[in-house]
Structure formats: C-alpha cells, structure tokens
Design a protein around this motif. Structure first.
Motif, short mmCIF file in Angstrom:
data_model
loop_
_atom_site.label_atom_id
_atom_site.label_comp_id
_atom_site.label_asym_id
_atom_site.label_seq_id
_atom_site.Cartn_x
_atom_site.Cartn_y
_atom_site.Cartn_z
N LYS A 196 25.52 -15.19 53.63
CA LYS A 196 26.68 -15.96 54.08
C LYS A 196 26.40 -17.46 54.17
CE LYS A 196 28.26 -11.98 56.77
NZ LYS A 196 28.53 -11.43 58.11
N VAL A 197 25.17 -17.86 53.87
CA VAL A 197 24.78 -19.27 53.95
C VAL A 197 24.12 -19.66 52.63
CG1 VAL A 197 23.52 -21.02 55.27
CG2 VAL A 197 24.29 -18.92 56.42
N ASP A 198 24.51 -20.80 52.08
CA ASP A 198 23.93 -21.28 50.82
C ASP A 198 22.68 -22.09 51.12
OD1 ASP A 198 23.37 -22.07 48.26
OD2 ASP A 198 25.07 -23.46 48.09
N TYR A 199 21.61 -21.38 51.49
CA TYR A 199 20.37 -22.07 51.84
C TYR A 199 19.70 -22.72 50.62
CZ TYR A 199 20.35 -20.42 56.67
OH TYR A 199 20.65 -20.22 58.01
N ALA A 200 20.01 -22.23 49.42
CA ALA A 200 19.41 -22.82 48.22
C ALA A 200 19.83 -24.27 48.04
CB ALA A 200 19.78 -22.00 46.99
N SER A 201 21.01 -24.63 48.60
CA SER A 201 21.51 -25.99 48.46
C SER A 201 21.05 -26.91 49.59
CB SER A 201 23.05 -25.98 48.41
OG SER A 201 23.49 -25.26 47.27
N THR A 202 20.25 -26.40 50.51
CA THR A 202 19.72 -27.21 51.60
C THR A 202 18.31 -27.68 51.24
OG1 THR A 202 18.64 -25.40 52.79
CG2 THR A 202 20.99 -25.73 53.22
N VAL A 203 17.64 -28.25 52.21
CA VAL A 203 16.26 -28.69 51.99
C VAL A 203 15.36 -27.52 51.60
CG1 VAL A 203 15.54 -28.39 54.42
CG2 VAL A 203 14.42 -30.12 53.00
#
Length: 278
Positions: A196-203
């Motif tokens: 549910k979270v697009d962690y790939a687009s974060t740091v």
C-alpha cells in the motif's frame, strides 16, 4: 537454498528465534502446503500462521512432508478474538495443535487486544499457564500497542514478543520504546507496507540502487539491522529467495537513519487500528 545465514535473536525467556521468517497471512489454504514446502526448500525455518488464517492444516502438512527435524523449526500461531478467557484459550490452542500436527508451538500470541471484549488479563494469564505446561515454548501478544501493553505487563508475566504493524512510514516508536524497557522483542508484520506504500519511490529506492539490491531487500535489511523480527510473505519462489537474501545485506548507518526519517507516526498506518478491531 539461499546462501544467506538467517540470524537468530534471544528472547527474554532464554529461547531463541530466527529473525527472518515466512508469513502465511492470506495464503490460500488449498495452496499452503505447497507454498510452505517451497519456503522450507528456500531455507526458511520460522513460519508464522494464525487460527484466523484458516491454513494451519496446510502448514502442518508441510511440516510433516518436509522431513525437517522439529527442533529446527520455529512455528507461531495466534489466538483469535472470539476465544477469550481460560476455557476458550485452552480449547483454541488444542485445536491449533491438532491442525498443525504438533504437540507444542514455539510461540503463541493473543492476536488482537480486542478492547470491546473487556480485559485480556485472564486470557493472558492462561497463556502463561499453557507455556508452563509445555504446550507453547514462548508466549506473546500481537497488536498490543502502548495503549494495551501496560495491562499485560501489570500481570507480571512479560511477553517475549509483541507483533505489530511496523514499516518505514509507521514505526510505532512509543510502543517499541515500552517494549524495549521490558526486553520484549518486536516482530514487524506488514514489514513492506502490505503493497500500500510506494517505498521504491522514496529514499529506499535510492539506497537499494546504490547497493545493487531491490527496495524490498533494503527494507528487510533495515528491519533486521534495527533488531526486529520480520516474516514477509510471497507465493513466488523467486521472491522467497530474494527476501531471504536480504539477511546478507549490510546497510550503512546513514542508510538506516534515512529510512528512520520516513516515519509519519500514526498517519503512516495502513491497516487496522487495534482500538477498532473486535
């Protein structure tokens, strides 16, 4: 089998637990045996199930078919919300053991605090008795945050584990601090944000690229290096291998701090608030 060595952590009751395990939440009961056997073949030895998942039988069949010695496995299951009090908790564990084909589990958890059902103290004290009788080696709670953990601690029976939703944007710092005070290990469920979270687009994506790994491996490594227990799930063998290989990843102190900085407090929660689960 992966070449990564799975680290173990010592619990406050003197037992040890594999820090990286395999979860079967939402695994189709009809597919559970095959999927768990794949996980065993990949190298997992820690399996996390629950009565409400309706797949304990499949886990049990996989254990029986695997040929892996019982003392090499760590099996967790959980008491569902409608089984409160001594009689119900005893009966529920008996049912789970029968489905799993085991004479004991390694860890038995109260699945949710279920405040609408009243105090969980009698149920928790029953888990203490079940541990003393050898039906479970260790006991703990799940989803007991800083609002619900104190009542349990007041009994004098300290959980070995508190299994809570925890991922980079929802780090539950008040609960983890309280658990740390009592040497309670944190197990992070939904460690990757449950999709549910697009962690790939974060740091995290940047950290992963720098290390030549996936964002999921970077996130799992962050959990492991932070001292938490995790059990990501996947129905795909290649993803099982990828997740397990995260045990060999070493992030820098700067990487860990950058992921720590993603915390959004309660705004980062993606699943149910324990206050609302009945």
């Amino acid at each position: 089998m992966t070449s990564a060595t799975i680290p173990t952590l010592q619990l406050n009751d003197g037992r040890s637990i594999p820090q990286l395990g395999f979860g079967v939440f939402k695994v189709d009961p009809a597919e559970t045996e095959r999927i768990v056997l794949d996980a065993f073949e990949a190298g997992y030895r820690h399996i996390d199930t629950a009565a409400i998942y309706r797949n304990e039988e499949g886990v049990g069949r996989a254990i029986a078919a695997s040929g892996i010695p019982r003392d090499e496995l760590f099996i967790t299951t959980k008491l569902w919300n409608d089984r409160r009090g001594e009689a119900e908790a005893r009966a529920a564990l008996g049912e789970s053991l029968e489905k799993l084909g085991l004479d004991r589990v390694d860890l038995y958890l109260i699945h949710w605090p279920t405040p609408s059902a009243g105090s969980a103290v009698e149920t928790w004290q029953t888990l203490g008795a079940l541990r003393d009788e050898g039906l479970t080696t260790s006991i703990g709670v799940s989803n007991f945050d800083e609002r619900y953990l104190p009542e349990i601690l007041e009994t004098g029976i300290v959980p070995a584990i508190d299994q809570i939703e925890l991922h980079p944007q929802f780090q539950q710092r008040a609960t983890t601090a309280l658990a740390s005070e009592h040497d309670i290990r944190i197990e992070a469920w939904g460690p990757l944000g449950q999709g549910k979270v697009d962690y790939a687009s974060t740091v995290i994506g940047e950290i992963a690229e720098r290390h030549g790994i996936s964002w999921a491996q970077a996130t799992i490594a962050w959990h492991l290096q932070s001292g938490r227990i995790v059990f990501p799930k996947s129905n795909r063998r290649e993803r099982m291998d990828e997740n397990l290989a995260a045990a060999a990843v070493q992030l820098t102190a700067e990487d860990l701090a950058a992921i720590d900085a993603l915390d959004q407090g309660t705004a980062g929660r993606v699943s149910a608030d324990p206050a609302e689960v009945s």
